[in-house]
Scaffold this active site. Structure first.
Site, PDB file in Angstrom:
ATOM      1  N   ARG A   1      46.572  29.858  29.592  1.00 31.72           N
ATOM      2  CA  ARG A   1      46.829  29.912  28.160  1.00 31.72           C
ATOM      3  C   ARG A   1      47.657  28.686  27.762  1.00 31.72           C
ATOM      4  O   ARG A   1      48.276  28.031  28.605  1.00 31.72           O
ATOM      5  CB  ARG A   1      47.586  31.193  27.779  1.00 31.72           C
TER       6      ARG A   1
ATOM      7  N   LYS B   1      51.446  36.101  29.470  1.00 35.37           N
ATOM      8  CA  LYS B   1      51.395  37.073  28.386  1.00 35.37           C
ATOM      9  C   LYS B   1      51.742  38.458  28.909  1.00 35.37           C
ATOM     10  O   LYS B   1      51.265  38.874  29.950  1.00 35.37           O
ATOM     11  CB  LYS B   1      49.991  37.074  27.763  1.00 35.37           C
TER      12      LYS B   1
ATOM     13  N   HIS C   1      42.183  27.503  23.970  1.00 35.23           N
ATOM     14  CA  HIS C   1      41.797  28.784  24.568  1.00 35.23           C
ATOM     15  C   HIS C   1      40.321  28.799  24.951  1.00 35.23           C
ATOM     16  O   HIS C   1      39.909  29.595  25.798  1.00 35.23           O
ATOM     17  CB  HIS C   1      42.104  29.924  23.600  1.00 35.23           C
TER      18      HIS C   1
ATOM     19  N   ARG D   1      39.923  28.273  28.563  1.00 35.55           N
ATOM     20  CA  ARG D   1      40.179  29.491  29.342  1.00 35.55           C
ATOM     21  C   ARG D   1      38.950  30.399  29.332  1.00 35.55           C
ATOM     22  O   ARG D   1      38.565  30.944  30.372  1.00 35.55           O
ATOM     23  CB  ARG D   1      41.395  30.212  28.762  1.00 35.55           C
TER      24      ARG D   1
ATOM     25  N   HIS E   1      44.592  39.829  32.828  1.00 39.25           N
ATOM     26  CA  HIS E   1      44.249  40.873  31.864  1.00 39.25           C
ATOM     27  C   HIS E   1      44.766  42.225  32.339  1.00 39.25           C
ATOM     28  O   HIS E   1      44.595  42.595  33.499  1.00 39.25           O
ATOM     29  CB  HIS E   1      42.731  40.955  31.668  1.00 39.25           C
TER      30      HIS E   1
ATOM     31  N   TYR F   1      33.129  38.796  28.832  1.00 41.26           N
ATOM     32  CA  TYR F   1      32.438  37.612  29.327  1.00 41.26           C
ATOM     33  C   TYR F   1      31.034  37.921  29.817  1.00 41.26           C
ATOM     34  O   TYR F   1      30.218  37.008  29.960  1.00 41.26           O
ATOM     35  CB  TYR F   1      33.272  36.943  30.416  1.00 41.26           C
TER      36      TYR F   1
END
Length: 402
Positions: free
Chosen positions: A260, A285, A349, A352, A375, A384
């Site tokens: 990120r 995150k 992003h 990523r 995640h 994805y």
């Protein structure tokens, strides 16, 4: 009051301000100053303000004298000789002021700049000023990120500024509802901004004022938007358009590790584990640490970058020391996108997203990709599968079987 500190080509902007009732000096270099961080470290009480992106130290002759010792006896000059920062006599450590032309100040507007929130709260009534400061303190105690701190306090300031005639007892669900409706209709807000606006008000009412859980049925229905992804050819073209070694390494390490924006600027030298071909992402995150991939073919280029730029602590540092800024990363990507001619909607992003998609297309399991990206939910990673061209090609049309 502002002053400029000159050392040949070296120049530092400095101003006097108040921090929680204490006078301080805020200063930052204008342009490149070699070893600025190291040289300024002699100032007692020196600290960096990550929100305003300036250095700060207690106001007083000791700070000015330390700056004079660090950057030269004749490097200080004041814009306004009569200002409060001017030394009282010639015995002061500051040299005689050199007048400089001042550009006219723009007229004040009602828009809130989160970086100067502490000053702008003075325009609120006393009880709302206290509410903003209490919310800010609670966010700091709860260790919310700097970005959340800025956005929440800004949204709360706007809300309270629109209700200066009300008291806390007057703030109910209908007041909040009407405010969000007005703001949403008046501005071109994304769904996420509307949710964040509501979250900021809820945090204040529930976490600071002790209200019961307040649910305002104004959560926008978010559209399920597929992320932008570059093809392998586009990624290759993007990197080839960047001549600057440092800029190219920044973009490559983002794509090569699925980082990120906030993670790449916080990479430390010690986070590069070249023997294991891994990057250690500290405090990603959700404040989660993780390991991600480091490209073996990229490693020699990264070592060449280190030998050329010699960063001291952060893997990527600004010209004056300290971590590389997010805006700089965004700016260099925009230039690369324009030069390479790839998808103009590409953002940091996007690299990523491209990393995850290309891993999936090469046969990496979703579970492994989830861990590499950090995640919390596998459902987030499953998006994805909807954009992977390889996955789509495995699903044939029923028309083919007729």
């Amino acid at each position: 009051m502002h002053a400029m500190l000159f050392c040949g080509m070296e120049m530092i902007t400095i101003e006097r301000a108040d921090a929680h009732g204490r006078p301080i000096y805020r200063f930052k270099p204008r342009g490149y100053i070699a070893g600025f961080h190291r040289r300024a470290a002699v100032v007692t009480g020196l600290h960096y303000d990550p929100i305003l992106r300036v250095w700060a130290a207690p106001a007083g002759p000791e700070t000015l004298a330390a700056l004079q010792r660090a950057f030269g006896a004749s490097c200080l000059a004041w814009n306004e000789p009569s200002g409060p920062n001017r030394p009282a006599s010639s015995s002061s450590p500051v040299a005689a002021p050199v007048p400089r032309p001042r550009s006219p100040r723009p007229a004040p507007t009602a828009r809130v700049d989160p970086r100067t929130l502490r000053v702008k709260t003075a325009s609120l009534p006393a009880h709302w000023r206290a509410a903003v400061e209490a919310t800010r303190a609670q966010l700091i105690v709860r260790r919310y990120s700097d970005q959340t701190l800025k956005s929440y306090t800004s949204h709360l300031y706007n809300f309270l500024a629109a209700h200066v005639d009300l008291a806390l007892v007057d703030i109910d669900e209908e007041v909040v509802r009407q405010y969000i409706v007005r703001r949403t209709m008046a501005g071109n807000y994304a769904e996420s901004t509307q949710s964040q606006m509501l979250n900021a008000i809820k945090f204040w009412l529930e976490q600071v004022e002790g209200r019961e859980k307040t649910f305002v049925a104004l959560r926008p229905k978010r559209r399920k938007q597929l992320p932008t992804v570059l093809s392998v050819r586009e990624v290759r073209s993007l990197f080839a358009s960047v001549d600057n070694l440092k800029h190219r390494c920044v973009l490559k390490i983002i794509y090569g590790g699925g980082l990120r924006l906030g993670e790449v600027v916080k990479l430390r030298l010690s986070d590069v584990h070249s023997d294991r071909l891994q990057l250690y992402v500290h405090g990603g995150k959700g404040k989660k640490d993780r390991y991600t991939t480091l490209s073996a073919t990229f490693l020699e280029e990264l070592r060449n970058y280190y030998r050329t730029y010699r960063p001291e602590h952060w893997l990527f540092e600004g010209q004056t020391g300290g971590a590389y800024s997010k805006r700089s990363v965004q700016a260099l990507l925009r230039k690369a996108v324009k030069r390479s001619g790839v998808n103009p909607h590409c953002t940091v992003h996007t690299l990523r997203h491209s990393y995850a998609t290309h891993l999936l297309e090469s046969g990496t399991s979703l579970r492994h990709i989830q861990e590499l990206l950090g995640h919390a939910s596998s459902a987030t990673t499953e998006i994805y599968t909807h954009i992977s061209s390889a996955e789509r090609m495995r699903v044939g049309s029923p028309l083919d079987r007729l």
